[in-house]
Design an enzyme around this catalytic site. Sequence first.
Site, PDB file in Angstrom:
ATOM      1  N   HIS A  15     -15.557   6.872 -13.360  1.00  0.00           N
ATOM      2  CA  HIS A  15     -16.630   6.138 -13.088  1.00  0.00           C
ATOM      3  C   HIS A  15     -17.712   5.729 -13.937  1.00  0.00           C
ATOM      4  O   HIS A  15     -18.525   4.468 -13.637  1.00  0.00           O
ATOM      5  CB  HIS A  15     -17.270   7.075 -11.896  1.00  0.00           C
ATOM      6  N   ASP A 119     -23.182   4.553  -7.044  1.00  0.00           N
ATOM      7  CA  ASP A 119     -21.811   4.665  -6.958  1.00  0.00           C
ATOM      8  C   ASP A 119     -21.560   4.900  -5.671  1.00  0.00           C
ATOM      9  O   ASP A 119     -22.248   5.445  -4.908  1.00  0.00           O
ATOM     10  CB  ASP A 119     -21.324   5.854  -7.825  1.00  0.00           C
ATOM     11  N   THR A 141     -16.462   1.101  -6.879  1.00  0.00           N
ATOM     12  CA  THR A 141     -15.302   1.276  -7.909  1.00  0.00           C
ATOM     13  C   THR A 141     -13.804   1.291  -7.605  1.00  0.00           C
ATOM     14  O   THR A 141     -12.944   1.334  -8.310  1.00  0.00           O
ATOM     15  CB  THR A 141     -15.528   2.754  -8.674  1.00  0.00           C
ATOM     16  N   ALA A 230      -5.673   9.379  -1.747  1.00  0.00           N
ATOM     17  CA  ALA A 230      -7.014   8.386  -1.614  1.00  0.00           C
ATOM     18  C   ALA A 230      -6.638   7.102  -1.073  1.00  0.00           C
ATOM     19  O   ALA A 230      -5.897   7.136  -0.267  1.00  0.00           O
ATOM     20  CB  ALA A 230      -7.792   8.467  -2.802  1.00  0.00           C
ATOM     21  N   GLU A 231      -7.124   5.898  -1.854  1.00  0.00           N
ATOM     22  CA  GLU A 231      -6.888   4.736  -1.229  1.00  0.00           C
ATOM     23  C   GLU A 231      -5.632   4.122  -1.900  1.00  0.00           C
ATOM     24  O   GLU A 231      -5.349   2.888  -1.551  1.00  0.00           O
ATOM     25  CB  GLU A 231      -8.043   4.017  -1.574  1.00  0.00           C
ATOM     26  N   GLN A 232      -4.882   4.763  -2.689  1.00  0.00           N
ATOM     27  CA  GLN A 232      -3.708   4.135  -3.475  1.00  0.00           C
ATOM     28  C   GLN A 232      -2.857   3.557  -2.574  1.00  0.00           C
ATOM     29  O   GLN A 232      -2.324   2.627  -3.194  1.00  0.00           O
ATOM     30  CB  GLN A 232      -3.372   5.311  -4.440  1.00  0.00           C
TER      31      GLN A 232
END
Length: 322
Positions: A15, A119, A141, A230-232
């Site tokens: 990040h 962030d 990100t 996660a968002e994968q």
Amino acid sequence: MTMELVFIPSPGIGHLRSTVELAKQLVNGDERLSITVIIIPRSSGGDASDFAQISSFFTPSQDRLRHETISVADNPTGERLPTQVYIANQKPQVRDAVAKLLDPNSPSSPPRLAGFVIDMFCISMMDVADEFGVPTYMVYTSNAAFLGFSLHLQKMYDEKKLDTSELSESVNELEIPCLTRPYPVECLPYIFVSKEWLPLFLAQARNFRKMKGILSLWFGVPMVTWPLYAEQKVNAFEMVDELGLAVEIRKFIRGDLLEGVMETVTAEDLERAIRRVMEEDSDVRNRVNEVAEKCHVALMDGGSSKAALRKFIQDVLENVVV
């Protein structure tokens, strides 16, 4: 007088690196801007190599780009806290760092604070920006598809009580406005089907809507998708089904590392996918070449990326508190 932006990235080199690169683009884009990046150390404290790597991102010649590493608040329990909670606990230290930056009694003339750029996991720092009376912008990100995905599910939950953690077995697909085709329910990320995680991400999406602006970061390379957490899974759907820029190892990989359960991927699955993406003149490789060219054009003078950067700088300068 320079206009100061305060950047607050999430702990973690991934990040931080992208945030600093964005900051460099901004200070190079307008000499009236200066930026201070406030570094929140990892909850584990990090080590000397961490701090050496952070310092390497900044060069002495960039006098309008600085960084300040704060001392983190003590955690009496010693337990590992969720990232958002850990960051929220650092608000007093961040407030002090910004106040020091703006101290009228400092030897050099203090800058005029133009805003915070935070962030996506540092949403709580919006409260500190409000105390200083300046707008908050967010560096997102992840990708634009997942942003639209999150905002839509939050809206459906608040307006129609659609709880993705309680979907019936009769619901196989969801219509998501930012996607051109229905999204399979069995590929929902664990964070949206977990009673523990869902409220956290819905609250995060609500706060996204309060931002003065959102800077989405995007990049495209040919790849084999292997979504783990996660968002994968949304990323994989976007890259494979929406954009045609990737090949999946298997159509649906069940499980999630956050859940503690993950389906095994075999060597044969991996070999098959890699061979597909390496095929000469394949549809995926041709599509990637097309998008790569568009990326290059976007980064040129007059391109969409450069234009968006200038628009952001103009917005910042026009909204400086007098």
